[in-house]
Design an enzyme around this catalytic site. Structure first.
Site, PDB file in Angstrom:
ATOM      1  N   ARG A 125       0.844  -1.164  -0.033  1.00  0.00           N
ATOM      2  CA  ARG A 125       0.117  -0.056   0.089  1.00  0.00           C
ATOM      3  C   ARG A 125       0.955   1.283  -0.038  1.00  0.00           C
ATOM      4  O   ARG A 125       1.486   1.537   0.798  1.00  0.00           O
ATOM      5  CB  ARG A 125      -1.002  -0.153   1.237  1.00  0.00           C
ATOM      6  CG  ARG A 125      -1.693   1.275   1.218  1.00  0.00           C
ATOM      7  CD  ARG A 125      -2.846   1.223   2.297  1.00  0.00           C
ATOM      8  NE  ARG A 125      -3.907   0.447   1.737  1.00  0.00           N
ATOM      9  CZ  ARG A 125      -5.136   0.494   2.363  1.00  0.00           C
ATOM     10  NH1 ARG A 125      -5.511   1.352   3.340  1.00  0.00           N
ATOM     11  NH2 ARG A 125      -6.298  -0.253   1.773  1.00  0.00           N
ATOM     12  N   HIS A 153      -7.254   0.681  -6.773  1.00  0.00           N
ATOM     13  CA  HIS A 153      -7.470   0.063  -5.459  1.00  0.00           C
ATOM     14  C   HIS A 153      -8.119  -1.304  -6.090  1.00  0.00           C
ATOM     15  O   HIS A 153      -9.251  -1.745  -5.807  1.00  0.00           O
ATOM     16  CB  HIS A 153      -8.313   0.411  -4.544  1.00  0.00           C
ATOM     17  CG  HIS A 153      -8.188   0.078  -3.220  1.00  0.00           C
ATOM     18  ND1 HIS A 153      -7.632  -1.133  -2.879  1.00  0.00           N
ATOM     19  CD2 HIS A 153      -9.131   0.352  -2.074  1.00  0.00           C
ATOM     20  CE1 HIS A 153      -7.872  -1.486  -1.658  1.00  0.00           C
ATOM     21  NE2 HIS A 153      -8.788  -0.621  -1.135  1.00  0.00           N
ATOM     22  N   GLN A 156      -9.838  -4.096  -3.760  1.00  0.00           N
ATOM     23  CA  GLN A 156     -11.216  -3.632  -3.378  1.00  0.00           C
ATOM     24  C   GLN A 156     -12.200  -4.157  -4.557  1.00  0.00           C
ATOM     25  O   GLN A 156     -13.400  -4.603  -4.384  1.00  0.00           O
ATOM     26  CB  GLN A 156     -11.272  -2.118  -3.257  1.00  0.00           C
ATOM     27  CG  GLN A 156     -12.625  -1.435  -2.700  1.00  0.00           C
ATOM     28  CD  GLN A 156     -12.951  -2.051  -1.327  1.00  0.00           C
ATOM     29  OE1 GLN A 156     -12.200  -1.962  -0.249  1.00  0.00           O
ATOM     30  NE2 GLN A 156     -14.223  -2.540  -1.171  1.00  0.00           N
ATOM     31  N   ASP A 247     -17.500   6.900  -1.916  1.00  0.00           N
ATOM     32  CA  ASP A 247     -16.167   6.696  -1.112  1.00  0.00           C
ATOM     33  C   ASP A 247     -15.870   7.896  -0.334  1.00  0.00           C
ATOM     34  O   ASP A 247     -16.734   9.067  -0.746  1.00  0.00           O
ATOM     35  CB  ASP A 247     -15.003   6.502  -1.970  1.00  0.00           C
ATOM     36  CG  ASP A 247     -13.689   6.124  -1.334  1.00  0.00           C
ATOM     37  OD1 ASP A 247     -13.744   5.848  -0.031  1.00  0.00           O
ATOM     38  OD2 ASP A 247     -12.585   6.081  -1.932  1.00  0.00           O
ATOM     39  N   CYS A 287     -16.577   1.257   0.181  1.00  0.00           N
ATOM     40  CA  CYS A 287     -15.314   0.413   0.408  1.00  0.00           C
ATOM     41  C   CYS A 287     -14.899   0.591   1.889  1.00  0.00           C
ATOM     42  O   CYS A 287     -14.284  -0.486   2.277  1.00  0.00           O
ATOM     43  CB  CYS A 287     -14.133   0.902  -0.329  1.00  0.00           C
ATOM     44  SG  CYS A 287     -13.560   2.579  -0.335  1.00  0.00           S
ATOM     45  N   ARG A 315     -13.474  -8.931   1.058  1.00  0.00           N
ATOM     46  CA  ARG A 315     -12.091  -8.627   0.916  1.00  0.00           C
ATOM     47  C   ARG A 315     -11.124 -10.049   1.246  1.00  0.00           C
ATOM     48  O   ARG A 315     -10.235 -10.369   0.508  1.00  0.00           O
ATOM     49  CB  ARG A 315     -11.686  -7.473   1.643  1.00  0.00           C
ATOM     50  CG  ARG A 315     -12.358  -6.285   1.664  1.00  0.00           C
ATOM     51  CD  ARG A 315     -12.089  -5.989   0.220  1.00  0.00           C
ATOM     52  NE  ARG A 315     -10.697  -5.685   0.180  1.00  0.00           N
ATOM     53  CZ  ARG A 315      -9.800  -4.564   0.302  1.00  0.00           C
ATOM     54  NH1 ARG A 315     -10.451  -3.536   0.827  1.00  0.00           N
ATOM     55  NH2 ARG A 315      -8.512  -4.696   0.015  1.00  0.00           N
TER      56      ARG A 315
HETATM   57  N1   CP Z   1     -11.426  -0.452   2.022  1.00  0.00           N
HETATM   58  C1   CP Z   1     -10.030  -0.753   2.464  1.00  0.00           C
HETATM   59  O1   CP Z   1      -9.137  -0.737   1.747  1.00  0.00           O
HETATM   60  O2   CP Z   1      -9.817  -0.681   3.927  1.00  0.00           O
HETATM   61  P1   CP Z   1      -8.658  -0.289   4.934  1.00  0.00           P
HETATM   62  O3   CP Z   1      -8.045   1.069   4.218  1.00  0.00           O
HETATM   63  O4   CP Z   1      -9.246  -0.340   5.959  1.00  0.00           O
HETATM   64  O5   CP Z   1      -7.846  -1.249   4.359  1.00  0.00           O
HETATM   65  N1  NVA Z   2     -10.099   6.498  -1.773  1.00  0.00           N
HETATM   66  C1  NVA Z   2      -9.848   5.976  -0.432  1.00  0.00           C
HETATM   67  C2  NVA Z   2     -10.131   4.437  -0.060  1.00  0.00           C
HETATM   68  C3  NVA Z   2      -9.533   3.940   1.215  1.00  0.00           C
HETATM   69  C4  NVA Z   2      -9.917   2.587   1.261  1.00  0.00           C
HETATM   70  C5  NVA Z   2      -8.316   6.455  -0.180  1.00  0.00           C
HETATM   71  O1  NVA Z   2      -7.421   6.162  -1.096  1.00  0.00           O
HETATM   72  O2  NVA Z   2      -8.006   6.983   0.988  1.00  0.00           O
END
Ligand code: CP
Ligand code: NVA
Length: 329
Positions: A125, A153, A156, A247, A287, A315
């Site tokens: 990440r 992502h 997701q 989101d 998400c 997930r």
């Molecule tokens: N939806 C998602 O990726 O959640 P987290 O940021 O908690 O991993």
């Molecule tokens: N769009 C959000 C998703 C978090 C799971 C972010 O990138 O923070």
């Protein structure tokens, strides 16, 4: 635990960008539509078989395999579900600190070349999507999974697709309206949904649209006549839709823009009035994490239409399937 279920279909390795030789999942676009369909079928099988524990057909799929978890942004769902998935597949993970593995201590390429001598791959990440590619290209056999970047992502999107399939059965010809920021989640959702024949409508304020290249990518991978349509007006996007998705307005790394975004995105809140434009049996997706009272109201999050915790559960199952597809020889 005496019941025995048929083993899931033989895993296939996804074919990705040629330079990465199909060993990575940096983007939904690293999957052909057939890979996505296969991955969802495998996800449903591992979900069904989870109560079998050690008797599940995939319980030793990652035996002897170490995977590194490298996260330089916060995570609850993604990190937890990858940790559980790796363990339930019989593998192991290491969890080096982000400031060591993804900081300024040494180049990302050297991190990858070192890790590659000990572990089979990494779940990452990070910020720019290019960092994932740099890591993958510096190595030869290392498998890299995108656990969220600024741009995409894809993990997701796998869970979102499984959730929609569970809700609808055959998803072909259905429609999902994404309301809000044309961000990482929206991009991966659009790429995956059209592969399954789902029409995608995205309503964003001016200046927060999906990246321009998404249209061409989506047109290339769409099946069964699925189309991506962009809107400014959230009600127009949601009208008659079978699913409504939103989101956060401010993604991780964009916190300095939060106040401006709150003002510009206010008309894009998913509330009961907006949901009233959708199909009568439409479901609501997010998400998570959600900022209740901003992009979505409690009344929608907690309504019978909400499938947000099904997404969170899925997930786990979809990432188990992904790990089997990428790592099992
Ligand atoms: N939806 C998602 O990726 O959640 P987290 O940021 O908690 O991993
Ligand atoms: N769009 C959000 C998703 C978090 C799971 C972010 O990138 O923070």
């Amino acid at each position: 635990m005496t019941a025995h279920h048929p083993a899931p279909a033989t895993p296939r390795t996804p074919r990705g960008a040629s330079s990465l030789e199909g060993r990575c999942f940096l983007s939904v676009l690293d999957f052909e539509p057939a890979d996505l369909e296969h991955g969802l079928a495998l996800s449903a099988a591992v979900k069904r078989d989870r109560p079998l524990g050690k008797e599940a057909p995939t319980s030793a799929a990652l035996q002897g395999t170490y995977i590194a978890l490298l996260f330089e942004k916060p995570s609850l769902r993604t990190r937890s579900t990858f940790e559980i998935a790796i363990r339930e597949l019989g593998g192991n993970y290491i969890d080096p600190a982000a400031d060591v593995a993804l900081g300024k201590r040494e180049s990302l390429a050297d991190v990858g070349r070192s890790l590659e001598r000990w572990v089979a791959g990494a779940v990452v990440r990070t910020y720019e999507q290019s960092r994932l590619r740099d890591l993958a290209l510096a190595t030869t056999s290392f498998r890299v999974i995108n656990a969220l970047s600024n741009e995409e992502h894809p993990c997701q999107a796998l869970a979102d697709c499984l959730t929609l399939q569970e809700r609808w059965g055959d998803p072909r010809g259905r429609s999902v309206a994404f309301v809000g920021d044309g961000n990482n989640v929206a991009t991966s959702l659009a790429q995956a949904a059209v592969m399954l024949g789902i029409h995608v409508r995205v309503a964003s304020p001016d200046g927060f649209d999906l990246a321009p290249e998404v249209d061409a990518d989506v047109a290339r991978v769409a099946r069964h006549g699925a189309e991506l349509t962009r809107f400014r007006d959230p009600a127009a996007a949601v009208r008659g839709a079978d699913a409504v998705y939103t989101d956060v307005w401010t993604s991780m790394g964009r916190e300095a823009e939060a106040a401006v975004r709150r003002r510009l995105f206010a008309p894009y809140q998913v509330n009961d009035a907006l949901m009233a434009h959708a199909a009568p049996d439409a479901c609501f997706l997010h998400c998570l994490p959600a900022h209740r009272g901003e992009e979505v109201t409690d009344s929608v999050m907690d309504s019978p239409a909400s499938v947000v915790f099904d997404q969170a559960e899925n997930r786990l199952h979809t990432q188990k399937a992904l790990l089997v597809m990428l790592f099992e020889d």
